[in-house]
Design an enzyme around this catalytic site. Structure first.
Site, PDB file in Angstrom:
ATOM      1  CE  LYS A 180      -1.965   2.893   3.078  1.00 18.43           C
ATOM      2  NZ  LYS A 180      -2.119   4.067   2.226  1.00 18.43           N
ATOM      3  CD  GLU A 183      -5.997   7.808   0.241  1.00 16.08           C
ATOM      4  OE1 GLU A 183      -6.529   7.339  -0.781  1.00 16.08           O
ATOM      5  OE2 GLU A 183      -6.593   8.557   1.035  1.00 16.08           O
ATOM      6  N   GLY A 233       6.513   4.677   8.828  1.00 20.88           N
ATOM      7  CA  GLY A 233       5.632   5.830   9.010  1.00 20.88           C
ATOM      8  C   GLY A 233       5.784   6.384  10.408  1.00 20.88           C
ATOM      9  CD  GLU A 236      -1.140   9.608  15.796  1.00 24.33           C
ATOM     10  OE1 GLU A 236      -0.411  10.542  15.394  1.00 24.33           O
ATOM     11  OE2 GLU A 236      -2.369   9.587  15.642  1.00 24.33           O
ATOM     12  N   GLY A 238       2.415   3.437  13.912  1.00 19.64           N
ATOM     13  CA  GLY A 238       3.163   2.212  14.215  1.00 19.64           C
ATOM     14  C   GLY A 238       2.589   1.492  15.433  1.00 19.64           C
ATOM     15  CD  GLU A 255      13.098   0.647   9.581  1.00 22.75           C
ATOM     16  OE1 GLU A 255      13.623   1.630  10.132  1.00 22.75           O
ATOM     17  OE2 GLU A 255      13.642  -0.467   9.503  1.00 22.75           O
ATOM     18  CB  CYS A 289      12.454   8.952   9.296  1.00 20.62           C
ATOM     19  SG  CYS A 289      13.560   8.067   8.212  1.00 20.62           S
ATOM     20  CD  GLU A 390       9.179  12.390  12.857  1.00 22.79           C
ATOM     21  OE1 GLU A 390       8.055  11.869  12.963  1.00 22.79           O
ATOM     22  OE2 GLU A 390      10.121  11.846  12.261  1.00 22.79           O
TER      23      GLU A 390
HETATM   24  P1  NAP Z   1       1.821   7.923   8.657  1.00 22.43           P
HETATM   25  O1  NAP Z   1       0.758   8.921   8.758  1.00 22.43           O
HETATM   26  O2  NAP Z   1       2.134   7.062   9.807  1.00 22.43           O
HETATM   27  O3  NAP Z   1       1.466   7.023   7.385  1.00 22.43           O
HETATM   28  C1  NAP Z   1       2.305   6.017   6.877  1.00 22.43           C
HETATM   29  C2  NAP Z   1       1.487   5.007   6.119  1.00 22.43           C
HETATM   30  O4  NAP Z   1       0.601   4.346   7.005  1.00 22.43           O
HETATM   31  C3  NAP Z   1       0.611   5.627   5.033  1.00 22.43           C
HETATM   32  O5  NAP Z   1       0.559   4.740   3.942  1.00 22.43           O
HETATM   33  C4  NAP Z   1      -0.731   5.703   5.737  1.00 22.43           C
HETATM   34  O6  NAP Z   1      -1.840   5.724   4.866  1.00 22.43           O
HETATM   35  C5  NAP Z   1      -0.714   4.424   6.535  1.00 22.43           C
HETATM   36  N1  NAP Z   1      -1.659   4.390   7.668  1.00 22.43           N
HETATM   37  C6  NAP Z   1      -2.282   5.420   8.292  1.00 22.43           C
HETATM   38  N2  NAP Z   1      -3.103   4.957   9.262  1.00 22.43           N
HETATM   39  C7  NAP Z   1      -2.975   3.615   9.258  1.00 22.43           C
HETATM   40  C8  NAP Z   1      -3.554   2.561  10.035  1.00 22.43           C
HETATM   41  N3  NAP Z   1      -4.443   2.805  11.014  1.00 22.43           N
HETATM   42  N4  NAP Z   1      -3.209   1.280   9.772  1.00 22.43           N
HETATM   43  C9  NAP Z   1      -2.308   1.008   8.804  1.00 22.43           C
HETATM   44  N5  NAP Z   1      -1.742   1.951   8.022  1.00 22.43           N
HETATM   45  C10 NAP Z   1      -2.072   3.245   8.254  1.00 22.43           C
HETATM   46  O7  NAP Z   1       3.195   8.588   8.270  1.00 22.43           O
HETATM   47  P2  NAP Z   1       3.427   9.677   7.152  1.00 22.43           P
HETATM   48  O8  NAP Z   1       2.851  10.942   7.650  1.00 22.43           O
HETATM   49  O9  NAP Z   1       2.982   9.158   5.844  1.00 22.43           O
HETATM   50  O10 NAP Z   1       5.030   9.732   7.119  1.00 22.43           O
HETATM   51  C11 NAP Z   1       5.792  10.445   7.989  1.00 22.43           C
HETATM   52  C12 NAP Z   1       6.316   9.590   9.133  1.00 22.43           C
HETATM   53  O11 NAP Z   1       7.072   8.489   8.631  1.00 22.43           O
HETATM   54  C13 NAP Z   1       7.278  10.333  10.017  1.00 22.43           C
HETATM   55  O12 NAP Z   1       6.978  10.073  11.367  1.00 22.43           O
HETATM   56  C14 NAP Z   1       8.644   9.748   9.659  1.00 22.43           C
HETATM   57  O13 NAP Z   1       9.596   9.853  10.677  1.00 22.43           O
HETATM   58  C15 NAP Z   1       8.295   8.350   9.342  1.00 22.43           C
HETATM   59  N6  NAP Z   1       9.330   7.719   8.491  1.00 22.43           N
HETATM   60  C16 NAP Z   1      10.199   6.821   9.057  1.00 22.43           C
HETATM   61  C17 NAP Z   1      11.205   6.239   8.292  1.00 22.43           C
HETATM   62  C18 NAP Z   1      12.182   5.257   8.886  1.00 22.43           C
HETATM   63  O14 NAP Z   1      12.875   4.604   8.137  1.00 22.43           O
HETATM   64  N7  NAP Z   1      12.266   5.123  10.194  1.00 22.43           N
HETATM   65  C19 NAP Z   1      11.325   6.572   6.936  1.00 22.43           C
HETATM   66  C20 NAP Z   1      10.426   7.493   6.400  1.00 22.43           C
HETATM   67  C21 NAP Z   1       9.428   8.058   7.193  1.00 22.43           C
HETATM   68  P3  NAP Z   1      -2.414   7.092   4.199  1.00 22.43           P
HETATM   69  O15 NAP Z   1      -2.299   6.819   2.766  1.00 22.43           O
HETATM   70  O16 NAP Z   1      -3.841   7.204   4.645  1.00 22.43           O
HETATM   71  O17 NAP Z   1      -1.580   8.219   4.707  1.00 22.43           O
END
Ligand code: NAP
Ligand code: MG
Length: 496
Positions: A180, A183, A233, A236, A238, A255, A289, A390
């Site tokens: 997935k 979006e 992602g 929260e 996670g 991650e 991240c 963050e």
């Molecule tokens: P996010 O809001 O957590 O979303 C990540 C993914 O999870 C998206 O595809 C999202 O779908 C999906 N998602 C949302 N709610 C979910 C649920 N209840 N169950 C399963 N999946 C769900 O994160 P983001 O805002 O896209 O990205 C930013 C975050 O990613 C930051 O905190 C960053 O630090 C972290 N990140 C970490 C790494 C690492 O390697 N550690 C690398 C890159 C980013 P939608 O399509 O609806 O958004």
């Protein structure tokens, strides 16, 4: 919102077919530098997601993929890498349009994506497993097997690269996948699945479902037929995934976010430290991240550092990612823009000093997009929200420390543990300090460069498990012990 022509109509890829959703609700994908709609994407229902998981399960059980030799799977992966290289320019342009990052940043993402496929194609054909000298007449061995159906969920900040970090090892190991994209940024993911189709990955092995995290992602995490969920992602979400995964105790790999310390000692090479500190926080507009978002500077050079850091940050050119000379691109979405601006307000209210920036940029062609100027806070205290949370934008906080012990204490004073760096020309001190930093990805006299060979992931609330390197393959493999009795006769434990 201005709608332009040439809007791409994205589709999902399920069981070797390009499909729409039955759901009338459509996702409009925008270019954050212009707010133009560049694509529309389906939003799968829970039922469609469940059907896709079933497709992946059937494909796994058929052995159409896991039954191939490692060499055969590797050949597919090498071909995917070659196609990514062939389509480099197109992928770069689409990534810039979809995410808002700069052409140079997207260029790294696309070439790293090809490298990652090649790395896992090579790795999977190398020796693995073990044998043990257990008491005769038994020969014990360990073999590695695919986990089964892998659910892969990625964020928007490195749309193509984060997808590849999961898809390459998952496929190399012989799993089938339900993937997935975020979006906000599904465009290059669809191009990647076109490549998977072109190279002839068997039907049902690699599936892509588009839609909301709360629907598609949640269904993947909850499913009893998914054997591993690999998620990148926010911390929260996670946490939510971990809870949802408990139903069938599936493997999880997370991650997550960070608030990483970049520690600069007075004996560092000054210009190198300033330069990497800029790169650490403003690369990718801080939507990274591992960003070095907390800069810790030794007291004796603090003033000089702030002055030079502000002077350099002022010169950074912010703008549309494809424009020549642009060094920092757009913020990915309106929500993200608002969230960053809100954090800047919080910082001011908390009493931090705004040393630079703090505003949305709306002039000289930037009026239609989401742009924020490089922002720097000084005079912060450890408990401030801008120091602990963050922000995920181009916002640096600069802290001051007296000595080595205080540097370490401040560096570790957060719930996160993703990345960190130390700048010093005293090698022993640099090593002493970096060893005390509770983070999974660290540097000495550098920030950000990372390699497919080395494990990527965090301590504390920055995640569970590691991507990349041999560790990234481990996530997608089960370990089985096989004990072979070489003297076939009864055990004789019971008397009759
Ligand atoms: P996010 O809001 O957590 O979303 C990540 C993914 O999870 C998206 O595809 C999202 O779908 C999906 N998602 C949302 N709610 C979910 C649920 N209840 N169950 C399963 N999946 C769900 O994160 P983001 O805002 O896209 O990205 C930013 C975050 O990613 C930051 O905190 C960053 O630090 C972290 N990140 C970490 C790494 C690492 O390697 N550690 C690398 C890159 C980013 P939608 O399509 O609806 O958004
Ligand atoms: Mg999000």
């Amino acid at each position: 919102m201005t709608v332009t022509t040439n809007v791409m109509k994205l589709k999902m890829y399920i069981n070797g077919e390009w499909r729409n959703s039955s759901n009338a609700d459509i996702n409009e994908v925008i270019n954050p530098a212009t707010k133009e709609v560049i694509a529309t994407a389906p939003r799968a229902t829970k039922e469609e997601t469940e059907e896709t998981i079933q497709v992946a399960k059937d494909a796994f059980e058929s052995g159409v993929w896991s039954g191939l030799s490692a060499q055969e799977r590797a050949q597919f992966l090498f071909k995917i890498a070659d196609k990514i290289d062939e389509k480099q320019d197109e992928l770069v342009e689409l990534e810039v349009k979809d995410n808002g990052k700069t052409k140079a940043e997207a260029g790294f993402d696309v070439s790293d994506a090809a490298t990652c496929f090649r790395y896992y194609a090579g790795l999977i054909t190398k020796p693995d497993g073990e044998t043990y000298h257990v008491p005769e007449p038994v020969q014990a061995m360990v073999v590695r097997e695919p986990v089964g159906v892998a659910g892969l969920i990625v964020p928007w900040n490195f749309p193509l690269l984060m997808s590849v970090w999961k898809i390459a090892p998952a496929l190399a190991a012989g799993n089938t996948i339900v993937f997935k994209p975020a979006e906000i940024t599904p465009v290059t993911a669809m191009k990647l699945f076109e490549i998977l189709e072109e190279v002839g990955i068997p039907k049902g092995v690699a599936n892509m479902v588009m839609g909301k995290g709360s629907v598609v992602g949640q269904t993947i995490a909850e499913s009893k037929d998914v054997d591993i969920v690999s998620f990148t992602g926010s911390t929260e979400v996670g946490r939510r995934i971990m809870q949802a995964s408990s139903g069938n105790l599936k493997k999880i790999s997370l991650e997550l976010g960070g608030k990483s310390p970049n520690i600069i000692f007075a004996d560092a090479d000054f210009e190198t430290a300033v330069d990497y500190a800029l790169f650490g926080i403003f690369f990718g507009a801080g939507q990274v991240c591992s960003a070095g978002s907390r800069i810790l500077v030794e007291e004796s050079i603090h003033e000089k550092f702030v002055e030079r850091f502000v002077e350099r940050a002022k010169q950074i050119k912010v703008g549309p990612g494809m424009q020549e000379g642009v060094e920092v691109g757009a913020i990915v979405s309106q929500d993200q823009l608002e969230s960053i601006l809100e954090y800047i307000e919080i910082g001011k209210k908390e009493g931090a000093t705004l040393a630079l920036g703090g505003n949305r940029l709306t002039e000289n062609g930037l009026e239609n997009g989401y742009f924020i100027e490089p922002t720097i806070f000084t005079n912060v205290t450890p408990k401030m929200r801008i120091v602990q949370e963050e922000i995920f934008g181009p916002v640096a906080v600069i802290q001051k420390f007296k000595d080595e012990a205080e540097a370490v204490k401040l560096a570790n004073d957060t719930d996160f543990g993703l990345a960190g760096a130390v700048f010093s020309q005293d090698g022993a001190k640099a090593l002493r300090v970096i060893k005390k930093v509770r983070s999974g990805i660290t540097w000495v006299n550098a920030y950000h460069p990372t390699y497919v060979e080395a494990p990527w992931g965090g301590y504390k609330q920055s995640g569970i498990g590691r991507s990349l390197g041999t560790y990234g393959l481990d996530d997608f493999q089960e370990i089985k012990q096989i004990n072979i009795n070489l003297a076939v006769e009864p055990v004789g434990w019971f008397s009759n």
